[in-house]
Scaffold this motif. Structure first.
Motif, PDB file in Angstrom:
ATOM      1  N   GLU A  99       0.865  -1.085   0.093  1.00 40.33           N
ATOM      2  CA  GLU A  99      -0.075  -0.013  -0.005  1.00 40.33           C
ATOM      3  C   GLU A  99       0.824   1.271  -0.040  1.00 40.33           C
ATOM      4  OE1 GLU A  99      -3.975   1.865   2.495  1.00 40.33           O
ATOM      5  OE2 GLU A  99      -2.993   0.212   3.120  1.00 40.33           O
ATOM      6  N   ILE A 100       1.998   1.182   0.811  1.00 39.46           N
ATOM      7  CA  ILE A 100       2.762   2.323   0.731  1.00 39.46           C
ATOM      8  C   ILE A 100       3.316   2.810  -0.617  1.00 39.46           C
ATOM      9  CG2 ILE A 100       5.127   3.215   1.474  1.00 39.46           C
ATOM     10  CD1 ILE A 100       4.602   1.676   4.409  1.00 39.46           C
ATOM     11  N   LEU A 101       3.731   1.541  -1.322  1.00 39.05           N
ATOM     12  CA  LEU A 101       4.229   1.758  -2.699  1.00 39.05           C
ATOM     13  C   LEU A 101       3.179   2.085  -3.737  1.00 39.05           C
ATOM     14  CD1 LEU A 101       6.614  -1.242  -2.915  1.00 39.05           C
ATOM     15  CD2 LEU A 101       7.220   1.038  -2.608  1.00 39.05           C
ATOM     16  N   THR A 102       1.968   1.701  -3.582  1.00 38.86           N
ATOM     17  CA  THR A 102       0.978   2.126  -4.373  1.00 38.86           C
ATOM     18  C   THR A 102       0.594   3.476  -4.156  1.00 38.86           C
ATOM     19  OG1 THR A 102      -0.259  -0.290  -4.349  1.00 38.86           O
ATOM     20  CG2 THR A 102      -1.667   1.728  -5.052  1.00 38.86           C
ATOM     21  N   VAL A 146       7.180   7.754   6.180  1.00 31.11           N
ATOM     22  CA  VAL A 146       6.116   6.805   7.122  1.00 31.11           C
ATOM     23  C   VAL A 146       6.427   6.867   8.291  1.00 31.11           C
ATOM     24  CG1 VAL A 146       5.282   4.278   6.963  1.00 31.11           C
ATOM     25  CG2 VAL A 146       6.005   5.301   4.849  1.00 31.11           C
ATOM     26  N   ALA A 147       5.546   6.805   9.211  1.00 33.19           N
ATOM     27  CA  ALA A 147       5.768   6.738  10.576  1.00 33.19           C
ATOM     28  C   ALA A 147       5.179   5.599  11.282  1.00 33.19           C
ATOM     29  CB  ALA A 147       5.060   8.159  11.276  1.00 33.19           C
ATOM     30  N   ILE A 148       5.716   5.000  12.330  1.00 33.11           N
ATOM     31  CA  ILE A 148       5.142   3.818  13.180  1.00 33.11           C
ATOM     32  C   ILE A 148       5.260   4.452  14.625  1.00 33.11           C
ATOM     33  CG2 ILE A 148       5.471   1.564  13.747  1.00 33.11           C
ATOM     34  CD1 ILE A 148       5.233   1.965  10.780  1.00 33.11           C
ATOM     35  N   ASP A 149       3.870   4.460  14.937  1.00 32.80           N
ATOM     36  CA  ASP A 149       3.517   5.263  16.252  1.00 32.80           C
ATOM     37  C   ASP A 149       3.029   4.089  17.144  1.00 32.80           C
ATOM     38  OD1 ASP A 149       3.201   7.062  18.317  1.00 32.80           O
ATOM     39  OD2 ASP A 149       1.796   8.164  17.207  1.00 32.80           O
ATOM     40  N   ALA A 189      13.943   7.494  -2.212  1.00 36.73           N
ATOM     41  CA  ALA A 189      13.934   6.769  -0.769  1.00 36.73           C
ATOM     42  C   ALA A 189      12.890   6.922   0.055  1.00 36.73           C
ATOM     43  CB  ALA A 189      15.128   7.034  -0.203  1.00 36.73           C
ATOM     44  N   ILE A 190      12.416   5.899   0.787  1.00 36.26           N
ATOM     45  CA  ILE A 190      11.154   6.010   1.864  1.00 36.26           C
ATOM     46  C   ILE A 190      11.897   6.272   3.384  1.00 36.26           C
ATOM     47  CG2 ILE A 190       9.287   4.965   2.564  1.00 36.26           C
ATOM     48  CD1 ILE A 190       9.109   3.356  -0.270  1.00 36.26           C
ATOM     49  N   LEU A 191      11.317   7.155   3.981  1.00 34.83           N
ATOM     50  CA  LEU A 191      11.684   7.353   5.228  1.00 34.83           C
ATOM     51  C   LEU A 191      10.709   6.275   6.033  1.00 34.83           C
ATOM     52  CD1 LEU A 191      13.382   8.195   7.852  1.00 34.83           C
ATOM     53  CD2 LEU A 191      11.624  10.431   7.701  1.00 34.83           C
ATOM     54  N   VAL A 192      11.310   5.451   7.057  1.00 35.04           N
ATOM     55  CA  VAL A 192      10.530   4.678   7.861  1.00 35.04           C
ATOM     56  C   VAL A 192      11.001   5.182   9.232  1.00 35.04           C
ATOM     57  CG1 VAL A 192      10.046   2.523   8.632  1.00 35.04           C
ATOM     58  CG2 VAL A 192      10.246   2.984   6.161  1.00 35.04           C
ATOM     59  N   ARG A 214       1.392  16.120  10.040  1.00 33.95           N
ATOM     60  CA  ARG A 214       1.136  16.690   8.695  1.00 33.95           C
ATOM     61  C   ARG A 214       2.182  16.354   7.792  1.00 33.95           C
ATOM     62  NH1 ARG A 214       4.254  21.721   7.836  1.00 33.95           N
ATOM     63  NH2 ARG A 214       5.652  22.157   9.725  1.00 33.95           N
ATOM     64  N   PHE A 215       3.457  15.603   8.100  1.00 35.15           N
ATOM     65  CA  PHE A 215       4.488  15.253   7.360  1.00 35.15           C
ATOM     66  C   PHE A 215       4.151  13.907   6.663  1.00 35.15           C
ATOM     67  CE2 PHE A 215       6.764  18.597   9.771  1.00 35.15           C
ATOM     68  CZ  PHE A 215       7.026  19.473   8.623  1.00 35.15           C
ATOM     69  N   TRP A 216       3.296  13.048   7.380  1.00 36.22           N
ATOM     70  CA  TRP A 216       3.221  11.582   6.967  1.00 36.22           C
ATOM     71  C   TRP A 216       2.286  11.339   5.815  1.00 36.22           C
ATOM     72  CZ3 TRP A 216       7.268  11.290   9.323  1.00 36.22           C
ATOM     73  CH2 TRP A 216       7.804  11.513  10.482  1.00 36.22           C
ATOM     74  N   ASP A 217       3.227  10.679   5.070  1.00 39.36           N
ATOM     75  CA  ASP A 217       2.313  10.176   3.692  1.00 39.36           C
ATOM     76  C   ASP A 217       1.620   8.888   3.981  1.00 39.36           C
ATOM     77  OD1 ASP A 217       3.506  12.303   1.774  1.00 39.36           O
ATOM     78  OD2 ASP A 217       5.288  11.020   1.995  1.00 39.36           O
ATOM     79  N   TYR A 218       2.048   8.180   5.126  1.00 42.53           N
ATOM     80  CA  TYR A 218       1.262   7.004   5.430  1.00 42.53           C
ATOM     81  C   TYR A 218       1.986   6.788   7.126  1.00 42.53           C
ATOM     82  CZ  TYR A 218      -0.127   2.286   5.174  1.00 42.53           C
ATOM     83  OH  TYR A 218      -1.210   1.163   5.569  1.00 42.53           O
ATOM     84  N   SER A 219       1.024   6.471   7.781  1.00 39.13           N
ATOM     85  CA  SER A 219       1.425   6.060   9.161  1.00 39.13           C
ATOM     86  C   SER A 219       0.770   5.111   9.893  1.00 39.13           C
ATOM     87  CB  SER A 219       1.170   7.512  10.150  1.00 39.13           C
ATOM     88  OG  SER A 219      -0.507   7.824  10.025  1.00 39.13           O
TER      89      SER A 219
END
Length: 211
Positions: free
Chosen positions: A12-15, A21-24, A125-128, A141-146
């Motif tokens: 889904e992230i790639l799509t 991307v944030a993991i909370d 590059a994708i930031l995780v 506000r910065f996350w494209d996916y979280s």
């Protein structure tokens, strides 16, 4: 089941062409492991990844404890240097960013500043990024996916205790700063509603997407 869930989220992230991307989740929710494995799933699909943690942007102890060593409010409001996190890591890896970033500025275990060399990310590059409080207004506000990892304190605090040789009782006085600080975050920021996806991670072997 865990591998399938991580693979689905990576897809889904790639799509979505998500770049940040944030993991909370609360302390002990399993953020580091989840982020590491998600980064691996993205890499397996050919995506370049920058893996980092909010923990690399702790403030010095004198700032973190200025409201008192046991203050829950201090834990929530004073733990991290968000302006430097945004300037040195998040913005450079976003749209129009330079791609040149700094991964961390403080070693919280050694309680010493870090002077890491600036790195250059691969194109696309994708930031995780994993870490507590990542759905605060300064960052959300910065996350494209979280991802919000849903884990009750009755599970998360014993996990932390096993890792850090601490008290496994969520009601213990030694845990009050962290548990009540997290409750402040949950009440003020409602990370569950801000996240792209909520994952029940109470059973590490069988995480489940709940929204």
């Amino acid at each position: 089941m865990r591998d399938e869930l991580l693979s689905a989220i990576a897809g889904e992230i790639l799509t979505r062409s998500a770049r940040r991307v944030a993991i909370d989740g609360v302390d002990g929710a399993g953020k580091t492991r989840f982020a590491d494995e998600l980064a691996g799933a993205l890499t397996d699909r050919g995506a370049p990844v920058v893996r980092a943690s909010v923990d690399g942007f702790h403030r010095p102890r004198s700032d973190r404890h200025r409201r008192g060593r046991t203050s829950p409010e201090g834990f929530f409001r004073d733990s991290f240097d968000y302006p430097r996190l945004v300037e040195l890591l998040i913005e450079p890896l976003g749209p129009g960013g330079s791609g040149r970033f700094v991964r961390a500025v403080h070693d919280v275990r050694a309680e010493s500043p870090l002077e890491l060399a600036q790195e250059s990310a691969e194109p696309g590059a994708i930031l995780v990024l994993d870490g507590i409080f990542t759905h605060r207004p300064e960052l959300a506000r910065f996350w494209d996916y979280s991802v919000w990892l849903e884990v009750p304190f009755a599970v998360s605090i014993p996990r932390v205790a096993a890792r850090d040789y601490a008290d496994p009782d969520p009601l213990a006085e030694s845990n009050r700063r962290y548990v009540e600080g997290q409750r402040l975050y949950l009440a003020e920021c409602d990370p569950r509603s801000r996240a792209t996806v909520v994952v029940d991670n109470a059973d590490l072997a069988r995480p489940v997407i709940v929204t």
